[in-house]
Design a protein around this motif. Structure first.
Motif, short mmCIF file in Angstrom:
data_model
loop_
_atom_site.label_atom_id
_atom_site.label_comp_id
_atom_site.label_asym_id
_atom_site.label_seq_id
_atom_site.Cartn_x
_atom_site.Cartn_y
_atom_site.Cartn_z
N MET A 9 0.84 -1.19 0.00
CA MET A 9 0.00 0.00 0.00
C MET A 9 0.88 1.24 0.00
SD MET A 9 -2.88 0.90 2.79
CE MET A 9 -4.29 1.81 2.33
N ALA A 10 0.51 2.20 -0.79
CA ALA A 10 1.29 3.43 -0.90
C ALA A 10 1.25 4.22 0.41
CB ALA A 10 0.74 4.29 -2.03
N GLN A 11 2.28 4.99 0.64
CA GLN A 11 2.33 5.84 1.83
C GLN A 11 1.49 7.09 1.66
OE1 GLN A 11 3.84 4.98 4.77
NE2 GLN A 11 3.91 3.04 3.70
N ARG A 12 1.20 7.45 0.42
CA ARG A 12 0.37 8.62 0.17
C ARG A 12 -0.57 8.35 -0.99
NH1 ARG A 12 4.15 13.00 -3.00
NH2 ARG A 12 4.57 11.64 -4.75
N HIS A 13 -1.68 9.06 -0.95
CA HIS A 13 -2.69 8.97 -2.01
C HIS A 13 -2.94 10.36 -2.56
CE1 HIS A 13 -4.42 5.01 -0.21
NE2 HIS A 13 -3.41 4.78 -1.01
N LEU A 14 -3.61 10.42 -3.70
CA LEU A 14 -3.90 11.68 -4.36
C LEU A 14 -5.35 12.07 -4.13
CD1 LEU A 14 -2.74 13.88 -6.28
CD2 LEU A 14 -3.74 12.55 -8.17
N ALA A 15 -5.56 13.21 -3.49
CA ALA A 15 -6.90 13.76 -3.30
C ALA A 15 -7.18 14.72 -4.45
CB ALA A 15 -7.00 14.49 -1.97
N GLU A 16 -8.45 14.80 -4.84
CA GLU A 16 -8.85 15.65 -5.97
C GLU A 16 -10.20 16.28 -5.67
OE1 GLU A 16 -11.79 16.10 -9.07
OE2 GLU A 16 -11.65 14.30 -7.84
N LEU A 17 -10.28 17.59 -5.88
CA LEU A 17 -11.54 18.32 -5.77
C LEU A 17 -11.79 19.03 -7.08
CD1 LEU A 17 -13.95 19.57 -4.09
CD2 LEU A 17 -12.42 21.53 -3.73
N ASN A 18 -13.00 18.89 -7.58
CA ASN A 18 -13.43 19.58 -8.78
C ASN A 18 -14.75 20.26 -8.45
OD1 ASN A 18 -13.58 20.40 -11.45
ND2 ASN A 18 -14.29 18.42 -12.20
N LEU A 55 -15.30 15.25 -4.75
CA LEU A 55 -14.08 15.07 -3.96
C LEU A 55 -13.77 13.58 -3.91
CD1 LEU A 55 -11.86 16.10 -2.01
CD2 LEU A 55 -13.60 16.10 -0.20
N THR A 56 -12.59 13.20 -4.39
CA THR A 56 -12.19 11.79 -4.43
C THR A 56 -10.76 11.62 -3.95
OG1 THR A 56 -11.47 11.97 -6.75
CG2 THR A 56 -13.73 11.25 -6.37
N VAL A 57 -10.40 10.39 -3.64
CA VAL A 57 -9.02 10.02 -3.31
C VAL A 57 -8.66 8.80 -4.14
CG1 VAL A 57 -7.44 9.24 -1.49
CG2 VAL A 57 -9.20 10.95 -0.95
N TRP A 58 -7.45 8.81 -4.68
CA TRP A 58 -6.94 7.76 -5.56
C TRP A 58 -5.58 7.30 -5.07
CZ3 TRP A 58 -9.94 6.16 -9.70
CH2 TRP A 58 -11.09 6.93 -9.92
N GLU A 59 -5.22 6.05 -5.40
CA GLU A 59 -3.92 5.53 -5.01
C GLU A 59 -2.78 6.25 -5.71
OE1 GLU A 59 -3.91 1.32 -5.70
OE2 GLU A 59 -5.20 0.93 -3.97
N VAL A 62 -8.37 21.10 -7.98
CA VAL A 62 -7.15 21.05 -7.19
C VAL A 62 -6.87 19.61 -6.80
CG1 VAL A 62 -8.27 21.47 -4.94
CG2 VAL A 62 -5.86 22.10 -5.28
N MET A 63 -5.60 19.28 -6.77
CA MET A 63 -5.16 17.98 -6.30
C MET A 63 -4.07 18.21 -5.25
SD MET A 63 -5.01 15.75 -9.83
CE MET A 63 -4.50 17.02 -10.99
N TRP A 64 -3.93 17.25 -4.34
CA TRP A 64 -2.86 17.30 -3.36
C TRP A 64 -2.66 15.91 -2.79
CZ3 TRP A 64 -7.83 18.44 -2.57
CH2 TRP A 64 -8.45 18.00 -1.41
N TRP A 65 -1.47 15.67 -2.26
CA TRP A 65 -1.15 14.37 -1.68
C TRP A 65 -1.61 14.32 -0.24
CZ3 TRP A 65 -0.15 10.93 -5.14
CH2 TRP A 65 0.46 11.30 -6.34
N VAL A 66 -2.19 13.18 0.14
CA VAL A 66 -2.64 12.96 1.52
C VAL A 66 -2.03 11.65 2.02
CG1 VAL A 66 -4.81 14.22 1.19
CG2 VAL A 66 -4.76 11.76 0.81
N PRO A 67 -1.87 11.50 3.32
CA PRO A 67 -1.42 10.21 3.85
C PRO A 67 -2.43 9.12 3.50
CG PRO A 67 -1.35 11.91 5.56
CD PRO A 67 -2.08 12.50 4.39
N ALA A 68 -1.93 7.94 3.17
CA ALA A 68 -2.83 6.82 2.89
C ALA A 68 -3.77 6.64 4.08
CB ALA A 68 -2.03 5.55 2.64
N GLY A 69 -5.06 6.50 3.79
CA GLY A 69 -6.06 6.34 4.84
C GLY A 69 -6.78 7.63 5.20
#
Length: 153
Positions: free
Chosen positions: A1-10, A72-76, A110-117
């Motif tokens: 599992m990745a240490q960070r995921h990509l959050a996205e808001l449109n 608003l979504t989160v992706w690996e 906008v997108m930004w990196w978030v901690p996994a989980g």
């Protein structure tokens, strides 16, 4: 599992109320497009609306305006999000967005990196969008072109 995921808001402002025939095709496709997203490899999480079929997140009113809606979504990974956006039925609706959405005249993604989980809330996401609007792309708040530059550089 990745240490960070990509959050996205449109965000976007519909050209008419959600029950208006002008936006009926878009509204009618929300469940299908969101369902495809949820089944995509690399999908992690999506902000849910009321759960009422055909409404997506349109019940989450921005600035008290029922026509101003968000996703608003989160992706690996950026690759997983990119594949969904550009290589599924989502692309057909994206290409026709001017039929259903006003031109905002400012950044709407906008997108930004978030901690996994981590599951960002709408307040956090809107802060990131405001940061991108005010400062441009940065490691804390960025768009597609920033990701491409970073990936190439």
């Amino acid at each position: 599992m990745a240490q960070r995921h990509l959050a996205e808001l449109n965000v976007g402002r519909l050209v008419a109320d959600t029950d208006d025939p002008c936006v009926a095709e878009f509204m009618g496709a929300l469940d299908r497009v969101n369902g495809i997203a949820r089944r995509m490899p690399g999908f992690v999480w999506m902000m849910e609306g009321s759960g009422t079929p055909g409404t997506g997140n349109t019940g989450t009113k921005l600035e008290g305006d029922p026509r101003y809606v968000s996703n608003l979504t989160v992706w690996e990974s950026a690759e997983a999000l990119s594949h969904f956006v550009w290589n599924t039925v989502h692309r057909r609706f994206y290409d026709r967005r001017q039929e259903w959405f006003e031109v905002l005249g400012e950044r709407h993604l906008v997108m930004w990196w978030v901690p996994a989980g981590h599951r960002p809330d709408l307040g956090e996401a809107l802060e990131r969008l405001a940061q991108r609007r005010a400062e441009g792309d940065s490691p804390a708040a960025f768009g597609w072109s920033y990701l491409r530059v970073r990936a190439d550089g």
